[in-house]
Design a protein around this motif. Structure first.
Motif, mmCIF file in Angstrom:
data_model
loop_
_atom_site.group_PDB
_atom_site.id
_atom_site.type_symbol
_atom_site.label_atom_id
_atom_site.label_comp_id
_atom_site.label_asym_id
_atom_site.label_seq_id
_atom_site.Cartn_x
_atom_site.Cartn_y
_atom_site.Cartn_z
ATOM 1 N N GLU A 489 0.634 10.240 -1.892
ATOM 2 C CA GLU A 489 -0.379 9.326 -2.420
ATOM 3 C C GLU A 489 -0.989 9.945 -3.662
ATOM 4 O O GLU A 489 -1.460 11.083 -3.642
ATOM 5 C CB GLU A 489 -1.448 9.049 -1.373
ATOM 6 N N GLN A 584 -0.947 0.662 -4.104
ATOM 7 C CA GLN A 584 -1.658 0.206 -2.913
ATOM 8 C C GLN A 584 -2.982 -0.448 -3.263
ATOM 9 O O GLN A 584 -3.440 -1.351 -2.571
ATOM 10 C CB GLN A 584 -1.900 1.396 -1.970
ATOM 11 N N HIS A 598 1.551 4.948 -3.854
ATOM 12 C CA HIS A 598 2.343 5.623 -2.835
ATOM 13 C C HIS A 598 3.782 5.750 -3.334
ATOM 14 O O HIS A 598 4.342 4.794 -3.876
ATOM 15 C CB HIS A 598 2.331 4.830 -1.531
#
Length: 702
Positions: A489, A584, A598
């Motif tokens: 992430e 995201q 991500h």
């Protein structure tokens, strides 16, 4: 002199002097002009007449010479030549008629004597002959003419000339000559009518006749060619070859000859020509070569073009076969490395190319790093170079278009290839960007030993290979990211959003970007939510950014508004998705934009960071973490989505983002179909197919 034979050709030459006052000197050129003959052949005839005593001559200047008919010798010429002749008194009465004249006229001699010539010989007309007799007696003028005798069925030539005792009238049957001249006139008309060049050359290699087409072909005037040697318009080798054919033709070993050579023009240029020739014998027994010359430059150009087109078609057919092999090979691979190796091996193993390699592009360091090559003897560990500063690799990476170079060394590593690679045989090379949906995955370089490679048709084929390979890599990266439980992430922050949009950012404005849906080509739909102040931010972005085509308010709520944005170039989310990543969350607030991305650890974060940096130059990475997705019972939703076609996935996402499944609906099926530029029936067809696959997957284990 009595043994000297006056041929028809010599009589024609003497006739030139008959049209002048006796004793009038003429140059060789003047006589040649009257005869419409070459100067050299005319000189030979005059020289023979001088040797026989029929004309007088003397040198004039260093190289000149004049010729004339001695006064009172015209009738003598005819007598010495044993011609048919009559003598006339000043009134035109016949005083004497020779035996050859009686035979020629088919009239008895007795009735002729004492009668005027126009009374006893039907072929003569007093209206024409009397003035000629007067001129001969007063001015000494010699008259020569031809007339057609229907009675005798022949052509007669007569010459009326003054003598010491009156007049001499000589007669000759010139039927053969007249027929030959008329035939020659027809031939000359034909020669001038055709587009091909026609010439006559005597035994010494000098032109005696050329038509206008031949003169135009060489750039010379006809007068410049007549009498000139053939070496004026042909090189030594061509003259020698033509002479060899000439000997064979004269010997009867061949009927015709043909050669192809360059004609040398007056301006120094050349014309590629084909000459077909044979030999002819003239009335004097002189053998001349007649040639028909055709400019074959256009034909040769067409032949070369046809050969080139055949080569190109054969090469294109081979290339299409290679392209099919590449496509079939890459779709069978499961890793990016396997895809790159397969394409290099297919290309290098074909007849069209000798070497191929694939390399990664690092714009930050300005380098390209080849890591797969074929043949494998071109070891890749020594292929790190700095080609992004100049040259075809730089142009390919910056423009995203195919680049071709005829200097393969410009894309050769500084240390060169290894000893097994014969780079000296390379004639050209191509740099092919490996691109899919505006994302550059690397470059593919191919080298060839073929001359004139990479035509427009070939470029279209090899350029398509970059898209094929790019699409295969993108599919593999996307699948790997979806299937992996490990996630990296990345959180980015973009400062000074108001300056970028050119507005004063509202203090309480907030925008959240949702789904991005590809419509095909460079068209995308983006769904977003915003508060009242956030709507101002979106509207400002539409005005500031050219690729934001339109913003539509789908639903106005008391606190949150649903928006639809149409873009004309890939947004950052589409570029990241090409590397297997996904955005995201995107939030615009407090004069900043924050991105949460991500991606798969195996893909690496560098491509994602490069995409963000290229899109926004004031972005910073503020957080990075790696975690494991929580295990879920049943099949993953990502697995189910992978079973959908691209169109089914786009329709499903557009329906979800557009609020089609909400109650009440924010957009109807017809409205979403219109936004996607498809029919309502097509929208519902794809939506039902997507829902059927998803429900089948969801209830698979139930």
């Amino acid at each position: 002199m009595s043994s000297f034979v006056v041929t028809d050709a010599l009589r024609e030459t003497l006739a030139v002097f008959d049209r002048q006052r006796p004793g009038t000197p003429l140059t060789t050129t003047e006589v040649a002009t009257e005869l419409d003959s070459g100067r050299r052949s005319t000189f030979e005839k005059l020289d023979r007449l001088a040797d026989g005593g029929y004309v007088a001559t003397k040198a004039v200047g260093a190289r000149g010479r004049v010729w004339w008919l001695p006064v009172g010798s015209a009738a003598l010429v005819d007598q010495l030549a044993e011609a048919a002749f009559l003598t006339l008194d000043p009134d035109g009465r016949v005083r004497y008629v020779s035996e050859p004249a009686v035979e020629l006229l088919s009239l008895p001699a007795e009735p002729l004597l004492g009668s005027t010539v126009w009374e006893c010989i039907p072929e003569f007309d007093a209206a024409e002959l009397v003035p000629q007799i007067d001129e001969a007696m007063v001015d000494g003028t010699t008259t020569s003419a031809e007339l057609r005798s229907a009675r005798l069925g022949c052509w007669l030539q007569y010459r009326l000339a003054p003598t010491e005792s009156g007049l001499g009238l000589s007669l000759r049957d010139v039927t053969e000559r007249m027929v030959r001249e008329r035939r020659l006139e027809r031939y000359e008309l034909i020669a001038e009518a055709v587009d091909d060049g026609i010439y006559l050359v005597d035994q010494t290699g000098h032109f005696t006749m050329v038509n206008d087409a031949y003169a135009a072909m060489t750039g010379y005037d006809r007068d410049e060619l007549l009498g000139a040697h053939v070496s004026l318009v042909a090189d030594e080798q061509t003259v020698e070859t033509a002479s060899e054919y000439d000997e064979l033709l004269r010997a009867g070993d061949r009927e015709t000859g043909r050669i192809e050579a360059d004609l040398v023009r007056k301006d120094g240029g050349t014309v590629r020509a084909e000459a077909t020739f044979a030999v002819l014998t003239d009335a004097d027994g002189q053998v001349e070569r007649v040639g028909v010359v055709r400019d074959v430059s256009d034909r040769l150009r067409r032949e070369r073009t046809l050969k080139r087109q055949r080569r190109e078609l054969a090469a294109l057919d081979s290339l299409n076969t290679v392209a099919r092999k590449v496509t079939n090979s890459v779709i069978e691979q499961s890793t990016r490395q396997d895809v790159e190796r397969a394409v290099c091996e297919v290309l290098a193993g074909s007849e069209s190319y000798s070497l191929a390699w694939v390399g990664d592009v690092d714009r930050a360091s300005g380098t390209v790093t080849p890591h797969i090559s074929a043949p494998t003897t071109a070891a890749t560990e020594s292929l790190v170079s700095d080609p992004l500063s100049t040259g075809p690799i730089r142009r390919a990476t910056h423009t995203g278009t195919l680049q071709v170079t005829t200097s393969p060394a410009s894309i050769t590593p500084p240390d060169g290839w290894d000893a097994h690679t014969d780079t000296g045989a390379f004639r050209s090379a191509a740099v092919i960007p490996v691109v899919h949906e505006a994302t550059l995955y690397g470059i593919l370089c191919v080298y060839t030993e073929r001359e004139a490679a990479f035509s427009a048709a070939e470029r279209d084929v090899v350029d398509g290979l970059g898209e094929v390979v790019g699409q295969a890599i993108a599919s593999i990266e996307r699948k790997r990211a979806l299937m992996s439980d490990e996630v990296v992430e990345l959180e980015f922050r973009l400062s000074n959003l108001g300056s970028l949009l050119g507005i004063e950012m509202p203090a309480d404005g907030r925008v959240e970007i949702g789904q991005t849906i590809p419509l095909g080509g460079d068209e995308f739909l983006v769904y977003a939510t915003a508060n009242d102040a956030g709507v101002e931010i979106v509207e400002a972005a539409e005005s500031a950014l050219d690729h934001w085509e339109s913003v539509d308010l789908l639903e106005a709520g008391p606190d949150v508004h649903h928006l639809q944005v149409r873009l004309s170039e890939p947004p950052v989310s589409a570029k990241i998705a090409a590397f297997g990543g996904s955005i995201q969350q995107v939030v615009f607030a407090d004069d900043m934009a924050q991105f949460v991305v991500h991606t798969d650890p195996g893909t690496g974060v560098r491509p994602v960071i490069e995409v963000i940096d290229e899109t926004f130059n004031t972005t910073e990475l503020i957080r990075r973490r790696q975690f494991t997705r929580s295990e879920a019972t049943g099949p993953r939703s990502d697995d189910a989505l992978q079973r959908l076609t691209d169109r089914q996935r786009s329709v499903l996402m557009a329906a979800h983002g557009g609020g089609y499944f909400d109650q009440p609906r924010r957009q109807s099926g017809a409205e979403i179909a219109d936004t996607m530029d498809i029919s309502t029936a097509t929208f519902h067809e794809h939506l039902r197919a997507a829902m059927r696959k998803l429900t089948t997957s969801a209830f698979a284990d139930v």
